[in-house]
Structure formats: C-alpha cells, structure tokens
Write a protein that holds these residues in place. Structure first.
Motif, PDB file in Angstrom:
ATOM      1  N   ILE A 156     140.075 -22.991 -38.631  1.00  0.00           N
ATOM      2  CA  ILE A 156     138.620 -22.975 -38.523  1.00  0.00           C
ATOM      3  C   ILE A 156     138.003 -23.428 -39.836  1.00  0.00           C
ATOM      4  O   ILE A 156     138.325 -22.892 -40.898  1.00  0.00           O
ATOM      5  N   GLU A 157     137.136 -24.420 -39.781  1.00  0.00           N
ATOM      6  CA  GLU A 157     136.450 -24.924 -40.973  1.00  0.00           C
ATOM      7  C   GLU A 157     135.110 -24.203 -41.118  1.00  0.00           C
ATOM      8  O   GLU A 157     134.284 -24.216 -40.209  1.00  0.00           O
ATOM      9  N   LEU A 158     134.900 -23.559 -42.278  1.00  0.00           N
ATOM     10  CA  LEU A 158     133.658 -22.840 -42.531  1.00  0.00           C
ATOM     11  C   LEU A 158     133.013 -23.327 -43.828  1.00  0.00           C
ATOM     12  O   LEU A 158     133.702 -23.728 -44.765  1.00  0.00           O
ATOM     13  N   THR A 159     131.690 -23.288 -43.868  1.00  0.00           N
ATOM     14  CA  THR A 159     130.980 -23.557 -45.116  1.00  0.00           C
ATOM     15  C   THR A 159     131.179 -22.351 -46.047  1.00  0.00           C
ATOM     16  O   THR A 159     131.591 -21.273 -45.599  1.00  0.00           O
ATOM     17  N   PRO A 160     130.914 -22.491 -47.352  1.00  0.00           N
ATOM     18  CA  PRO A 160     131.079 -21.349 -48.269  1.00  0.00           C
ATOM     19  C   PRO A 160     130.326 -20.099 -47.820  1.00  0.00           C
ATOM     20  O   PRO A 160     130.859 -18.991 -47.875  1.00  0.00           O
ATOM     21  N   ARG A 161     129.089 -20.238 -47.361  1.00  0.00           N
ATOM     22  CA  ARG A 161     128.314 -19.074 -46.953  1.00  0.00           C
ATOM     23  C   ARG A 161     128.872 -18.464 -45.672  1.00  0.00           C
ATOM     24  O   ARG A 161     128.934 -17.244 -45.526  1.00  0.00           O
ATOM     25  N   GLU A 162     129.287 -19.295 -44.741  1.00  0.00           N
ATOM     26  CA  GLU A 162     129.893 -18.790 -43.515  1.00  0.00           C
ATOM     27  C   GLU A 162     131.177 -18.032 -43.827  1.00  0.00           C
ATOM     28  O   GLU A 162     131.444 -16.977 -43.237  1.00  0.00           O
ATOM     29  N   PHE A 163     131.963 -18.552 -44.765  1.00  0.00           N
ATOM     30  CA  PHE A 163     133.204 -17.897 -45.164  1.00  0.00           C
ATOM     31  C   PHE A 163     132.916 -16.510 -45.739  1.00  0.00           C
ATOM     32  O   PHE A 163     133.559 -15.522 -45.384  1.00  0.00           O
ATOM     33  N   ASP A 164     131.934 -16.426 -46.648  1.00  0.00           N
ATOM     34  CA  ASP A 164     131.584 -15.145 -47.257  1.00  0.00           C
ATOM     35  C   ASP A 164     131.119 -14.135 -46.203  1.00  0.00           C
ATOM     36  O   ASP A 164     131.430 -12.942 -46.294  1.00  0.00           O
ATOM     37  N   LEU A 165     130.381 -14.625 -45.228  1.00  0.00           N
ATOM     38  CA  LEU A 165     129.909 -13.757 -44.153  1.00  0.00           C
ATOM     39  C   LEU A 165     131.085 -13.218 -43.344  1.00  0.00           C
ATOM     40  O   LEU A 165     131.147 -12.014 -43.034  1.00  0.00           O
ATOM     41  N   LEU A 166     132.034 -14.086 -43.021  1.00  0.00           N
ATOM     42  CA  LEU A 166     133.196 -13.647 -42.244  1.00  0.00           C
ATOM     43  C   LEU A 166     134.054 -12.665 -43.045  1.00  0.00           C
ATOM     44  O   LEU A 166     134.586 -11.698 -42.480  1.00  0.00           O
ATOM     45  N   VAL A 167     134.180 -12.881 -44.353  1.00  0.00           N
ATOM     46  CA  VAL A 167     134.913 -11.939 -45.212  1.00  0.00           C
ATOM     47  C   VAL A 167     134.297 -10.546 -45.109  1.00  0.00           C
ATOM     48  O   VAL A 167     134.996  -9.534 -44.984  1.00  0.00           O
ATOM     49  N   TYR A 168     132.976 -10.486 -45.131  1.00  0.00           N
ATOM     50  CA  TYR A 168     132.284  -9.190 -45.055  1.00  0.00           C
ATOM     51  C   TYR A 168     132.562  -8.500 -43.723  1.00  0.00           C
ATOM     52  O   TYR A 168     132.836  -7.288 -43.675  1.00  0.00           O
ATOM     53  N   PHE A 169     132.513  -9.269 -42.634  1.00  0.00           N
ATOM     54  CA  PHE A 169     132.831  -8.689 -41.328  1.00  0.00           C
ATOM     55  C   PHE A 169     134.266  -8.166 -41.295  1.00  0.00           C
ATOM     56  O   PHE A 169     134.534  -7.063 -40.805  1.00  0.00           O
ATOM     57  N   MET A 170     135.199  -8.954 -41.841  1.00  0.00           N
ATOM     58  CA  MET A 170     136.608  -8.588 -41.756  1.00  0.00           C
ATOM     59  C   MET A 170     136.955  -7.433 -42.694  1.00  0.00           C
ATOM     60  O   MET A 170     137.943  -6.730 -42.481  1.00  0.00           O
ATOM     61  N   THR A 195     114.812 -11.506 -42.346  1.00  0.00           N
ATOM     62  CA  THR A 195     116.254 -11.321 -42.209  1.00  0.00           C
ATOM     63  C   THR A 195     116.843 -12.265 -41.159  1.00  0.00           C
ATOM     64  O   THR A 195     118.027 -12.191 -40.879  1.00  0.00           O
ATOM     65  N   ASN A 196     116.023 -13.152 -40.601  1.00  0.00           N
ATOM     66  CA  ASN A 196     116.544 -14.013 -39.531  1.00  0.00           C
ATOM     67  C   ASN A 196     117.506 -15.075 -40.049  1.00  0.00           C
ATOM     68  O   ASN A 196     118.188 -15.728 -39.255  1.00  0.00           O
ATOM     69  N   VAL A 197     117.594 -15.255 -41.370  1.00  0.00           N
ATOM     70  CA  VAL A 197     118.626 -16.147 -41.898  1.00  0.00           C
ATOM     71  C   VAL A 197     120.011 -15.609 -41.545  1.00  0.00           C
ATOM     72  O   VAL A 197     120.950 -16.371 -41.310  1.00  0.00           O
ATOM     73  N   VAL A 198     120.143 -14.282 -41.457  1.00  0.00           N
ATOM     74  CA  VAL A 198     121.405 -13.672 -41.047  1.00  0.00           C
ATOM     75  C   VAL A 198     121.744 -14.071 -39.613  1.00  0.00           C
ATOM     76  O   VAL A 198     122.877 -14.446 -39.308  1.00  0.00           O
ATOM     77  N   ASP A 199     120.751 -14.010 -38.733  1.00  0.00           N
ATOM     78  CA  ASP A 199     120.979 -14.374 -37.328  1.00  0.00           C
ATOM     79  C   ASP A 199     121.452 -15.816 -37.204  1.00  0.00           C
ATOM     80  O   ASP A 199     122.343 -16.126 -36.399  1.00  0.00           O
ATOM     81  N   VAL A 200     120.863 -16.699 -38.011  1.00  0.00           N
ATOM     82  CA  VAL A 200     121.246 -18.113 -37.985  1.00  0.00           C
ATOM     83  C   VAL A 200     122.711 -18.268 -38.371  1.00  0.00           C
ATOM     84  O   VAL A 200     123.492 -18.949 -37.696  1.00  0.00           O
ATOM     85  N   TYR A 201     123.109 -17.607 -39.451  1.00  0.00           N
ATOM     86  CA  TYR A 201     124.476 -17.758 -39.938  1.00  0.00           C
ATOM     87  C   TYR A 201     125.495 -17.060 -39.043  1.00  0.00           C
ATOM     88  O   TYR A 201     126.611 -17.562 -38.859  1.00  0.00           O
ATOM     89  N   VAL A 202     125.128 -15.920 -38.497  1.00  0.00           N
ATOM     90  CA  VAL A 202     126.035 -15.255 -37.556  1.00  0.00           C
ATOM     91  C   VAL A 202     126.267 -16.161 -36.353  1.00  0.00           C
ATOM     92  O   VAL A 202     127.393 -16.274 -35.849  1.00  0.00           O
ATOM     93  N   ARG A 203     125.214 -16.828 -35.901  1.00  0.00           N
ATOM     94  CA  ARG A 203     125.356 -17.746 -34.772  1.00  0.00           C
ATOM     95  C   ARG A 203     126.327 -18.880 -35.110  1.00  0.00           C
ATOM     96  O   ARG A 203     127.181 -19.247 -34.290  1.00  0.00           O
ATOM     97  N   TYR A 204     126.221 -19.430 -36.334  1.00  0.00           N
ATOM     98  CA  TYR A 204     127.144 -20.485 -36.765  1.00  0.00           C
ATOM     99  C   TYR A 204     128.591 -19.982 -36.747  1.00  0.00           C
ATOM    100  O   TYR A 204     129.497 -20.635 -36.214  1.00  0.00           O
ATOM    101  N   VAL A 205     128.800 -18.816 -37.371  1.00  0.00           N
ATOM    102  CA  VAL A 205     130.160 -18.283 -37.498  1.00  0.00           C
ATOM    103  C   VAL A 205     130.726 -17.911 -36.129  1.00  0.00           C
ATOM    104  O   VAL A 205     131.889 -18.194 -35.824  1.00  0.00           O
ATOM    105  N   ARG A 206     129.907 -17.296 -35.304  1.00  0.00           N
ATOM    106  CA  ARG A 206     130.372 -16.878 -33.987  1.00  0.00           C
ATOM    107  C   ARG A 206     130.783 -18.094 -33.146  1.00  0.00           C
ATOM    108  O   ARG A 206     131.783 -18.042 -32.415  1.00  0.00           O
ATOM    109  N   LYS A 207     130.030 -19.162 -33.245  1.00  0.00           N
ATOM    110  CA  LYS A 207     130.360 -20.369 -32.483  1.00  0.00           C
ATOM    111  C   LYS A 207     131.726 -20.914 -32.896  1.00  0.00           C
ATOM    112  O   LYS A 207     132.513 -21.367 -32.063  1.00  0.00           O
TER     113      LYS A 207
END
Length: 236
Positions: A156-170, A195-207
C-alpha cells in the motif's frame, strides 16, 4: 526556550512580515524574511532553517509550489502554511504535500508561537526512537523504519501524513479515537477549530487500506471519531 532555532518568514505583506519578525526575534529565534517565491527559494537553499512560515498567496510563485520544491530537497524542515483562505481543499493540499501545520489569517501570535514550538519538538525527536519492528493488526502490517505497509500481500502506497495517521490507529487498536485526539497526535499540536481535515484523511487511508476488503479495519463511531477493529475477530 528557542535554542536559537532559525525561522524563515515567507510573506509579501510587509506589515505582517514585520510583526512576525519582531515577535519571533523577541522569543529568541533567528529570523529572516522573503517577500516573493524566488527570494524564498534562494534563501532556503543558502541558509539552514528549522522552520519556514510560508504564505500561500505570493507573487511570482505560489506557496504551494514553494512547498513542493522545499520537500524535494529537504524533508526535515518544519513548514507552517499561512493562508487567508479558509478552504479545507487548500489546507489538505498543503498538508498532503508535506506541510507540518497551517494557520488561517487572521491569527493570534500566541497560537502561532505554540504551533512553532510543537513543530520544533517533533523535529528534535531522535531517530533511535523508531525501531525496525513491524506493527501488525489483523492482516495489516506496517514498518515505521522502512515505511512499508501491506494488507495481506498487497503493498500500500501512502503519503507521509496518511502513514502517520495509520501508525496512530495501529498503535491504538480497538480504542475509539476522537478527531481532536487524532489532530493533536498526528498533526502535532493542540487544535482548536475545524476537525474535518481528519475526515478527509481517514477517507484517503480507508480507501487504500480497506478498499474492496470485506473486513473493514477502520470504522466510524458516529458522533465521536474512529476505531481500528477487526470485524471478524468479534464474530469468533
């Protein structure tokens, strides 16, 4: 408390630039200014900077283009965007290109100073705090050192911010995380506002992570935030 950190102010409005220069100098930072895109690039390349305060609307070259060029040459310097546009698209574009933070004009100098301190704290985190171990949840695994992410055998290819977000979830499986908690941890500051920037990024990562998978790992908790959980696990 600044440890003589150096800050480049990229701002074409003279009054704003001068106020920022005075306030930051008073706090003990080493400060310089640039009022256009090409001047900013030249100063960035000829000096060492800890933080760049970067206005998006600039003559000659946009702040977004400057950010793109900065990140091609340096991934470590902290970049805080300054923008008069209160548009989530502008903020997401900047963050996706590697900005550490953003401020919407007009802003309070005290809040900007807090954001700068937060950015410097993250920048000073020693590399040895990151080990070579894999984080694993269900069939998803992530390596913080190599920045590899796999869902099963799929890379899975992630941008730096998406990666950091996934690290936090994991790092917090099965814990419901509020948008405010996610912003504070992933974006690195105490956030008071949208806080809707979070929703945008979660949507990216979830996809990217869940995609067409039947077992959705990143789930919405209505009215609260998000949780990483294995749907199959609860059925065992």
């Amino acid at each position: 408390m600044s440890d003589n950190a150096s800050i480049l102010i990229v701002e074409d409005e003279d009054k704003i630039a001068r106020v920022l220069e005075l306030e930051l100098s008073f706090e003990g930072y080493t400060v310089d200014k640039a009022s256009s895109g090409y001047e900013a690039i030249e100063k960035f390349r000829t000096e060492k900077w800890d933080v760049v305060l970067l206005d998006i609307m600039l003559p000659e070259m946009s702040g977004i283009e400057i950010l793109r060029r900065i990140r091609k040459e340096n991934e470590q310097v902290a970049v805080i965007l300054l923008t008069a546009k209160d548009s989530i698209e502008d903020k997401v574009t900047g963050l996706d290109l590697g900005a550490n933070d953003y401020m919407t004009k007009p802003f309070q100098i005290e809040e900007l100073l807090a954001r700068i301190r937060a950015a410097l704290r993250l920048k000073q985190k020693p590399n040895n705090e990151i080990d070579d171990q894999w984080l694993v949840f269900s069939d998803l695994k992530l390596n913080e050192s190599t920045r590899e992410v796999y869902r099963g055998d799929r890379l899975i290819e992630l941008t730096p911010r998406e990666f950091d977000l996934l690290v936090y979830f994991m790092n917090n499986p099965r814990h419901v995380l509020t948008r405010e908690q996610i912003l504070e941890t992933v974006w690195g500051f105490d956030y008071y506002g949208e806080t809707n920037v979070v929703d945008v990024y979660v949507r990216y990562v979830r996809k990217k992570v869940d995609g067409e998978q039947d077992n959705k790992l990143i789930n919405t908790v209505r009215g609260v935030g998000y949780v990483m959980k294995d749907a199959y696990e609860s059925k065992k």
